[in-house]
Design an enzyme around this catalytic site. Structure first.
Site, PDB file in Angstrom:
ATOM      1  N   SER A 163       0.887  -1.168   0.148  1.00 31.70           N
ATOM      2  CA  SER A 163       0.121  -0.063   0.237  1.00 31.70           C
ATOM      3  C   SER A 163       0.804   1.327   0.060  1.00 31.70           C
ATOM      4  O   SER A 163       1.574   1.408  -0.715  1.00 31.70           O
ATOM      5  CB  SER A 163      -0.801  -0.101   1.128  1.00 31.70           C
ATOM      6  OG  SER A 163      -1.924   0.869   1.094  1.00 31.70           O
ATOM      7  N   HIS A 198      -7.521  -5.281  -1.449  1.00 33.55           N
ATOM      8  CA  HIS A 198      -6.512  -4.344  -0.994  1.00 33.55           C
ATOM      9  C   HIS A 198      -5.736  -4.964   0.264  1.00 33.55           C
ATOM     10  O   HIS A 198      -6.602  -5.187   1.377  1.00 33.55           O
ATOM     11  CB  HIS A 198      -6.654  -2.921  -0.805  1.00 33.55           C
ATOM     12  CG  HIS A 198      -5.487  -2.067  -0.543  1.00 33.55           C
ATOM     13  ND1 HIS A 198      -4.721  -1.828  -1.398  1.00 33.55           N
ATOM     14  CD2 HIS A 198      -5.120  -1.509   0.659  1.00 33.55           C
ATOM     15  CE1 HIS A 198      -3.686  -1.045  -0.829  1.00 33.55           C
ATOM     16  NE2 HIS A 198      -4.000  -0.779   0.232  1.00 33.55           N
ATOM     17  N   ASP A 230      -9.091  -4.375  -5.680  1.00 28.72           N
ATOM     18  CA  ASP A 230      -8.353  -3.383  -5.219  1.00 28.72           C
ATOM     19  C   ASP A 230      -8.238  -1.953  -5.988  1.00 28.72           C
ATOM     20  O   ASP A 230      -8.335  -2.018  -7.306  1.00 28.72           O
ATOM     21  CB  ASP A 230      -6.892  -3.601  -5.284  1.00 28.72           C
ATOM     22  CG  ASP A 230      -5.942  -2.628  -4.351  1.00 28.72           C
ATOM     23  OD1 ASP A 230      -6.723  -1.593  -3.735  1.00 28.72           O
ATOM     24  OD2 ASP A 230      -4.796  -2.754  -4.419  1.00 28.72           O
TER      25      ASP A 230
END
Length: 321
Positions: free
Chosen positions: A161, A282, A252
């Site tokens: 991320s 995600h 995601d």
């Protein structure tokens, strides 16, 4: 190309659990977000496995000492290769006290030193604090890794991320500063453009939504437009950065910018391995205790890291091109 309607059966109960625990944190204040993190982070933290040393040290940084947590196998001696694991999240709430599974698991699986730095957080420390701290950590390790039992010529940058954002950005900044490149950059579901308006950004709200992403960016940049340096996908040039291993997930919001980054790296001559995982949300890469596909992804990453540390990528990553 991708099945946007498929959800892995192992992911469904996780979605329900996350919704119950976290809700939509884009609607929370910074103080509320941090309180929620402090409440839930201990529940999601991974125990340090037997046989793994756990230390705390600091690295000098532009805003003061940067706290780091370091993991290494007890039974391996000599200069170990180094993985720098950049923390993910919205930059707003994070801690070295409650880490997920990857850092310790990588230390044991790869047989290496894993350094987890804690960068400064906004809004108290806005851009470019986290980026400057991350570059400072890499530059210090290139010069001083041996002081911690690490090999300065074998460093991999890894993050998930926004941790992937930092790993990619450090490679770009290292090139601009004339530093040697790491052996490899491993980016799991990375955020690569703070202003992305892709199809996946608008389509998906599993675990992460466009609103939540914009919340994190606004906290970091305030009312200013994110500068080019903050978004690796907008870099003027990528040629000469370290070989990349990029993981994208089918559900995601960041999926499409990850795919675009892979395409750009390839166009500019950077060796890339891209693994896409349909049906995953995600953050799935860190969920390998719960999700089989994540376990497979994690084991493959560890195998590639061992291959890279053994010299399998040649010298393509060590000097500016």
């Amino acid at each position: 190309m991708f099945d946007s309607h498929y959800i892995d059966a192992e992911v469904r109960p996780i979605l329900d659990m996350l919704a119950a625990q976290f809700g939509d944190y884009s609607k929370l204040t910074v103080a509320e977000t941090r309180a929620l993190y402090n409440q839930n982070a201990p529940l999601m933290a991974a125990p340090v496995p037997e046989g793994c040393l756990d230390e705390r040290r600091t690295i000098p940084g532009p805003g003061g000492d940067i706290a780091c947590r370091i993991f290494r196998p007890k039974n391996i001696h000599g200069e170990l290769p180094v993985i720098v694991h950049f923390l993910g999240g919205t930059y707003v709430a994070t801690s070295l006290d409650h880490l997920g599974p990857p850092p310790t698991a990588m230390a044991m699986e790869v047989g290496c030193l894993v350094v987890v730095p804690l960068h400064r957080m906004p809004p108290e420390n806005p851009f470019p604090s986290a980026y400057d701290d991350s570059v400072a950590v890499y530059e210090w390790l290139v010069k001083h890794a041996r002081e911690w039992g690490g090999d300065p010529d074998r460093i991999i940058l890894q993050g998930e991320s926004s941790g992937g954002t930092l790993a990619a950005a450090v490679c770009i900044d290292a090139k601009a500063k004339g530093l040697s490149q790491p052996v490899m950059q491993v980016l799991a579901e990375p955020l690569l453009d703070h202003e992305s308006e892709t199809c996946s950004m608008s389509e998906f709200t599993f675990m992460l939504s466009k609103e939540a992403i914009r919340f994190g960016s606004k906290t970091y940049f305030g009312d200013q437009r994110p500068p080019r340096r903050a978004s690796p996908l907008k870099a003027e040039a990528l040629a000469g950065v370290a070989p990349a291993y990029v993981i994208t997930a089918g559900l995601d919001p960041l999926r499409d910018e990850g795919i675009a980054y892979v395409a750009r790296l390839r166009r500019e001559g950077v060796p890339v391995i891209h693994r896409h995982h349909d049906g995953q949300l995600h953050g799935f890469f860190s969920m390998f205790p719960q999700i089989l596909q994540a376990r497979i992804a994690f084991q493959e990453v560890c195998a590639v890291m061992r291959f890279a540390f053994a010299g399998g990528l040649g010298n393509t990553a060590r000097k500016e091109q």
